[in-house]
Design a protein around this motif. Structure first.
Motif, PDB file in Angstrom:
ATOM      1  N   GLY A  47       0.890  -1.410   0.054  1.00  0.00           N
ATOM      2  CA  GLY A  47       0.072   0.098  -0.071  1.00  0.00           C
ATOM      3  C   GLY A  47       0.718   1.359  -0.048  1.00  0.00           C
ATOM      4  O   GLY A  47       0.412   2.245   0.707  1.00  0.00           O
ATOM      5  N   ILE A  48       1.962   1.060  -0.664  1.00  0.00           N
ATOM      6  CA  ILE A  48       2.799   2.439  -0.673  1.00  0.00           C
ATOM      7  C   ILE A  48       1.982   3.571  -1.451  1.00  0.00           C
ATOM      8  O   ILE A  48       1.576   3.196  -2.575  1.00  0.00           O
ATOM      9  N   LYS A  49       2.172   4.684  -1.089  1.00  0.00           N
ATOM     10  CA  LYS A  49       1.386   5.998  -1.557  1.00  0.00           C
ATOM     11  C   LYS A  49       1.938   6.273  -3.141  1.00  0.00           C
ATOM     12  O   LYS A  49       1.295   6.529  -3.856  1.00  0.00           O
ATOM     13  N   VAL A  50       3.370   6.399  -2.928  1.00  0.00           N
ATOM     14  CA  VAL A  50       4.180   7.053  -4.179  1.00  0.00           C
ATOM     15  C   VAL A  50       5.054   6.126  -4.610  1.00  0.00           C
ATOM     16  O   VAL A  50       5.993   5.619  -3.862  1.00  0.00           O
ATOM     17  N   ALA A  51       5.157   6.086  -5.919  1.00  0.00           N
ATOM     18  CA  ALA A  51       6.488   5.314  -6.744  1.00  0.00           C
ATOM     19  C   ALA A  51       7.142   6.613  -7.505  1.00  0.00           C
ATOM     20  O   ALA A  51       6.539   7.202  -8.182  1.00  0.00           O
ATOM     21  N   SER A  52       8.515   6.680  -7.079  1.00  0.00           N
ATOM     22  CA  SER A  52       9.222   7.688  -7.730  1.00  0.00           C
ATOM     23  C   SER A  52      10.335   6.966  -8.563  1.00  0.00           C
ATOM     24  O   SER A  52      10.766   5.850  -8.216  1.00  0.00           O
ATOM     25  N   PHE A  53      10.900   7.433  -9.522  1.00  0.00           N
ATOM     26  CA  PHE A  53      11.788   6.866 -10.439  1.00  0.00           C
ATOM     27  C   PHE A  53      12.762   7.926 -10.830  1.00  0.00           C
ATOM     28  O   PHE A  53      12.330   8.952 -11.220  1.00  0.00           O
ATOM     29  N   ALA A  54      13.990   7.336 -11.096  1.00  0.00           N
ATOM     30  CA  ALA A  54      15.205   8.260 -11.440  1.00  0.00           C
ATOM     31  C   ALA A  54      14.965   8.283 -13.032  1.00  0.00           C
ATOM     32  O   ALA A  54      15.480   9.093 -13.542  1.00  0.00           O
ATOM     33  N   LEU A  55      14.502   7.355 -13.387  1.00  0.00           N
ATOM     34  CA  LEU A  55      14.313   7.205 -15.175  1.00  0.00           C
ATOM     35  C   LEU A  55      13.099   6.957 -15.380  1.00  0.00           C
ATOM     36  O   LEU A  55      12.132   6.541 -14.644  1.00  0.00           O
ATOM     37  N   ALA A  56      12.709   7.207 -16.630  1.00  0.00           N
ATOM     38  CA  ALA A  56      11.130   7.223 -16.839  1.00  0.00           C
ATOM     39  C   ALA A  56      10.855   5.703 -17.011  1.00  0.00           C
ATOM     40  O   ALA A  56      11.448   4.877 -17.676  1.00  0.00           O
ATOM     41  N   PRO A  57       9.765   5.259 -16.370  1.00  0.00           N
ATOM     42  CA  PRO A  57       9.263   3.797 -16.353  1.00  0.00           C
ATOM     43  C   PRO A  57       8.486   3.675 -17.652  1.00  0.00           C
ATOM     44  O   PRO A  57       8.011   4.519 -18.158  1.00  0.00           O
ATOM     45  N   LYS A  58       8.257   2.438 -17.876  1.00  0.00           N
ATOM     46  CA  LYS A  58       7.637   2.087 -18.998  1.00  0.00           C
ATOM     47  C   LYS A  58       6.080   2.382 -18.818  1.00  0.00           C
ATOM     48  O   LYS A  58       5.565   2.177 -17.835  1.00  0.00           O
ATOM     49  N   LYS A  59       5.556   2.365 -19.920  1.00  0.00           N
ATOM     50  CA  LYS A  59       3.904   2.577 -19.831  1.00  0.00           C
ATOM     51  C   LYS A  59       3.299   1.628 -19.036  1.00  0.00           C
ATOM     52  O   LYS A  59       2.392   1.851 -18.244  1.00  0.00           O
ATOM     53  N   GLU A  60       3.816   0.442 -19.376  1.00  0.00           N
ATOM     54  CA  GLU A  60       2.814  -0.728 -18.487  1.00  0.00           C
ATOM     55  C   GLU A  60       3.313  -0.781 -17.067  1.00  0.00           C
ATOM     56  O   GLU A  60       2.407  -0.918 -16.374  1.00  0.00           O
ATOM     57  N   LEU A  61       4.448  -0.214 -16.712  1.00  0.00           N
ATOM     58  CA  LEU A  61       4.665  -0.063 -15.280  1.00  0.00           C
ATOM     59  C   LEU A  61       3.681   1.053 -14.460  1.00  0.00           C
ATOM     60  O   LEU A  61       3.298   0.980 -13.563  1.00  0.00           O
ATOM     61  N   ILE A  62       3.814   2.039 -15.369  1.00  0.00           N
ATOM     62  CA  ILE A  62       3.053   3.262 -14.949  1.00  0.00           C
ATOM     63  C   ILE A  62       1.315   2.613 -14.561  1.00  0.00           C
ATOM     64  O   ILE A  62       0.823   2.996 -13.669  1.00  0.00           O
ATOM     65  N   ALA A  63       0.660   2.056 -15.763  1.00  0.00           N
ATOM     66  CA  ALA A  63      -0.598   1.572 -15.810  1.00  0.00           C
ATOM     67  C   ALA A  63      -0.693   0.715 -14.477  1.00  0.00           C
ATOM     68  O   ALA A  63      -1.791   0.736 -13.880  1.00  0.00           O
ATOM     69  N   ARG A  64       0.241  -0.036 -14.312  1.00  0.00           N
ATOM     70  CA  ARG A  64       0.027  -1.201 -13.243  1.00  0.00           C
ATOM     71  C   ARG A  64      -0.176  -0.611 -11.773  1.00  0.00           C
ATOM     72  O   ARG A  64      -0.824  -0.716 -11.070  1.00  0.00           O
ATOM     73  N   LEU A  65       0.949   0.516 -11.797  1.00  0.00           N
ATOM     74  CA  LEU A  65       0.850   1.391 -10.380  1.00  0.00           C
ATOM     75  C   LEU A  65      -0.472   2.136 -10.279  1.00  0.00           C
ATOM     76  O   LEU A  65      -1.185   2.026  -9.130  1.00  0.00           O
ATOM     77  N   LYS A  66      -0.785   2.622 -11.248  1.00  0.00           N
ATOM     78  CA  LYS A  66      -1.946   3.555 -11.327  1.00  0.00           C
ATOM     79  C   LYS A  66      -3.228   2.702 -11.103  1.00  0.00           C
ATOM     80  O   LYS A  66      -4.296   3.093 -10.396  1.00  0.00           O
TER      81      LYS A  66
END
Length: 363
Positions: free
Chosen positions: A93-112
């Motif tokens: 249940g982590i609130k925020v995922a931050s990335f030093a590099l741009a994550p792939k669209k699939e990873l963003i979608a999974r998180l959101k």
């Protein structure tokens, strides 16, 4: 905690009291610092790039034991086990995922899809546009004044260029350390500020006191952007080691990098196959030479020697330019209170400059 509040799109998005972010600094942003920031009303971010998956799980548990406030985890988008880390964050249940590099669209979608707020760090307006189009909820933009890997453009120019390019919350990083900076960032249109060095230099930071004193002794001219640390621009304190690296030949640097990469492998338990896969990904995404990839593997051990072991002769010390004007080691709670109170005072003072009615022009 101060009763004063500055409500911004960042505080609304994440559910925090103050628009202040403690960045995910490797070897520095552990459970104590992150929980302290969260309890003080800011957004603390765990740094996981120097942790194994099991260590990250343990760090999350320790942070949860210290706070019930929202916090984030920073991961390398190009890491081989990035999907596993994302699944761990979702389960916890982590609130925020931050990335030093741009994550792939699939990873963003999974998180959101699982309610996690996605906040990549970017160094150019075009990168902000890309991640925004992929669904990122906000971005951290770091100018050349910041510590770690920086671009050449100052925050005062980079920030407005990003604000003009996207309509998601933009968090300003690079050169911020007090309430005046927060007020200035909000005036630009940013949703908050992100700070690394300022949080490193607090009582809640796990960095050895002797190392903190080394930072406090430095002036504005005592940082350097070096490519000899890991092959990419990296702002660090200008120590004797860094000076030797800057004047060393390429083969000497590569030899040391290989030795440190082997130590990092032993410490993390990573397999050579994993290191090679990560290296291939890094080489492709960052357009690096193989020598730069090998040097990048050198960085964690050099930072660990300085920031964890306190050996400033054998390690490097990542540092923003603000190092030269920071003079004290407050608690995180006192620091955040001070910043918010000062920012509110500056904003109120600016409001007093406004005039009403009409004026008669002079001739």
């Amino acid at each position: 905690m101060t009763a004063q509040r500055l409500r911004t799109p960042l505080t609304e998005l994440v559910g925090i009291d103050h628009p202040i972010v403690q960045t995910g600094m490797g070897w520095v942003a552990g459970p104590g610092l992150v929980a302290g920031t969260a309890n003080a009303g800011g957004l603390g971010i765990l740094a996981s790039a120097t942790m194994t998956l099991a260590e990250l799980e343990e760090a999350i548990a320790k942070t949860k034991a210290k706070t019930d406030k929202p916090f984030g985890v920073n991961i390398r988008a190009d890491a081989t086990d990035a999907p596993d880390r994302i699944e761990l964050m979702i389960r916890e249940g982590i609130k925020v995922a931050s990335f030093a590099l741009a994550p792939k669209k699939e990873l963003i979608a999974r998180l959101k899809d699982n309610g996690v707020v996605v906040v990549p760090s970017i160094g150019a307006a075009k990168h902000a546009v890309k991640v925004a189009s992929w669904g990122a909820d906000a971005v951290i933009v770091q100018g050349g004044e910041g510590g770690g890997h920086t671009g050449p453009v100052a925050t005062t120019l980079l920030l407005p260029s990003v604000l003009d390019a996207v309509d998601i919350p933009v968090i300003a990083g690079g050169g911020f350390f007090d309430g005046r900076g927060l007020a200035a960032a909000l005036s630009y249109g940013a949703a908050g500020v992100a700070m690394g060095t300022r949080f490193l230099l607090t009582q809640d930071s796990s960095v050895p006191d002797s190392v903190k004193q080394e930072y406090l002794r430095r002036g504005l001219q005592d940082t350097v952007v070096s490519r000899k640390v890991d092959g990419m621009p990296h702002r660090v304190l200008n120590t004797d080691l860094v000076d030797r690296l800057e004047h060393s030949g390429s083969w000497r640097g590569l030899t040391a990098a290989v030795a440190n990469a082997m130590k990092f492998k032993s410490m993390t338990g990573m397999k050579w196959s994993t290191i090679i896969r990560d290296g291939l990904t890094m080489r492709k995404q960052k357009d690096l030479t193989w020598s730069q990839v090998i040097m990048a593997a050198n960085t964690p051990m050099l930072l660990k020697a300085g920031l964890v072991e306190g050996n400033t002769h054998a390690g490097v010390l990542a540092a923003g330019q603000v190092t030269g004007i920071i003079e004290d080691l407050p608690t995180v709670a006192d620091l955040i209170d001070r910043i918010v109170i000062e920012a509110v005072a500056r904003i109120d003072a600016l409001a007093e400059l406004r005039t009403t009615g009409t004026t008669t022009p002079t001739t």
